[in-house]
Design an enzyme around this catalytic site. Sequence first.
Site, PDB file in Angstrom:
ATOM      1  CG  HIS A   1       5.145   5.661 -23.044  1.00 37.83           C
ATOM      2  ND1 HIS A   1       5.917   6.289 -22.092  1.00 37.83           N
ATOM      3  CD2 HIS A   1       5.361   6.353 -24.210  1.00 37.83           C
ATOM      4  CE1 HIS A   1       6.558   7.302 -22.640  1.00 37.83           C
ATOM      5  NE2 HIS A   1       6.242   7.354 -23.921  1.00 37.83           N
TER       6      HIS A   1
ATOM      7  CG  HIS B   1      11.362   6.780 -26.052  1.00 41.90           C
ATOM      8  ND1 HIS B   1      10.943   7.132 -24.782  1.00 41.90           N
ATOM      9  CD2 HIS B   1      10.406   7.232 -26.907  1.00 41.90           C
ATOM     10  CE1 HIS B   1       9.786   7.776 -24.873  1.00 41.90           C
ATOM     11  NE2 HIS B   1       9.442   7.844 -26.153  1.00 41.90           N
TER      12      HIS B   1
ATOM     13  CE  LYS C   1       8.675   4.433 -22.849  1.00 45.85           C
ATOM     14  NZ  LYS C   1      10.149   4.540 -22.813  1.00 45.85           N
TER      15      LYS C   1
ATOM     16  CD  GLU D   1      15.006   4.569 -28.885  1.00 47.67           C
ATOM     17  OE1 GLU D   1      15.694   4.679 -27.855  1.00 47.67           O
ATOM     18  OE2 GLU D   1      13.814   4.168 -28.881  1.00 47.67           O
TER      19      GLU D   1
ATOM     20  CG  PHE E   1       3.553  13.143 -28.048  1.00 47.29           C
ATOM     21  CD1 PHE E   1       4.166  12.199 -28.845  1.00 47.29           C
ATOM     22  CD2 PHE E   1       2.228  12.935 -27.698  1.00 47.29           C
ATOM     23  CE1 PHE E   1       3.507  11.065 -29.281  1.00 47.29           C
ATOM     24  CE2 PHE E   1       1.543  11.799 -28.123  1.00 47.29           C
ATOM     25  CZ  PHE E   1       2.181  10.862 -28.911  1.00 47.29           C
TER      26      PHE E   1
ATOM     27  CB  CYS F   1       7.617  10.745 -23.501  1.00 52.54           C
ATOM     28  SG  CYS F   1       5.985  10.695 -24.263  1.00 52.54           S
TER      29      CYS F   1
END
Length: 416
Positions: free
Chosen positions: A344, A307, A339, A318, A402, A167
């Site tokens: 995403h 994010h 998002k 986050e 990830f 990502c």
Amino acid sequence: MAERHGRRVVITGWGVVSPVGLTADETWDALVAGRSGIGNVTVIDASDLPTDLAGEVKGFEPKKYLNHKQVRRMDPYAQYAFAAASEAVGTAKLEITDDNAHRVGALIGSGYGPMQSLGEHVVVLGAKGPRAVSPFAPVTGAIDSAAGEISLAFGVTGPTRALSSACASGTDAIGEAARWVRYGVVDAVIAGGAENILTRVDMAGSGNAKALSTRTDAPTEACRPFDEDRDGFVMASGSGIVVMESAEHALARGATILAEVAGYAATSDAHHWTAPHPEGRGARAAMRGALEDACLTPEDVGYINAHGTSTVFNDQSELDSIRAVFGEHAERVPISSTKSMTGHMIGAAGAVEAIVGAMAINRGLVPPTVNCHKPIDRAVNFVAHEAQAHDVDVVMSNSFGFGGHNAVVVLRRWQG
């Protein structure tokens, strides 16, 4: 970037293909209006999958950008990248000639690359045998196919490469390509991210990992970053591409400078394949590193494009990391996750979100986090539901992927 590090790097063009628009302006208009591009998936049979929610690219016509041969040999992820790159080069009015082609590069990030084409080739091989496999398979199924097609079409003869860091791929591509410009490897670069992972394999795997939202009865409300009732992210496709140049190169040719790429940093958690580090070690280091690279302080930041995936652990981690880095300023700076509307886009997400951040600098608006009805921290401005007017000079854009990949880019209003 900061002058003490080398040449300053600026953005002169941008292009976007997303679930809410087929250009940068269309995407921006949808985001500031709070329009969601998330719905029930139509490009695959999802009847037996854990969820059928997706952010699909709608109305995209490859032949608008590509000839018949190109379409045949390009996976949709590469088609999206090509379309976004075409818009970015056009916006920048960058002319690539025999004289300067060797000073132009391309770096395109993707988390998963041509997954649709790879799956199709495997099916053909199993059903019809080796002779039925397309001779284009080695090209179509390569993760560098987007960069290669851009190089061929625009005549780019400098370094052309692919990058993959889940990502964080789009943000890493912009950051690493900016370093090419900073240190004089190239004068201009076409960089960003692209993704098309709306396949049965990807949606099944992510769904079985319990990472995806299952709020199928209300698709546009499914992605709800920083909301107490969030239940997972929504997979999406798209691309975001920028043209970056050295400030000297851009000014010499009379280009319009849209923003400066002021700082970038990347780290790794070395903790877990899917879960963020419990103390946000890598995320915090990346944010601090990007600010240090830009010679800026947390108080200089006027907007954070988070994010913000809408997963339980990521959002809290986050936010904790932002509070650790920004202190009291975390309660003053607007923080939003686009998002919530796009879903995403994995490898494309960070690039699109960096462009959104640069557009916020130019437009004086911060796009909202829709569906944030019950914010996990009521002292923080998540720009819930509606866009807000803010005079933004500095933007931070976060991408955490990830595998523990963390990438952060800091953009600044151009000041010559």
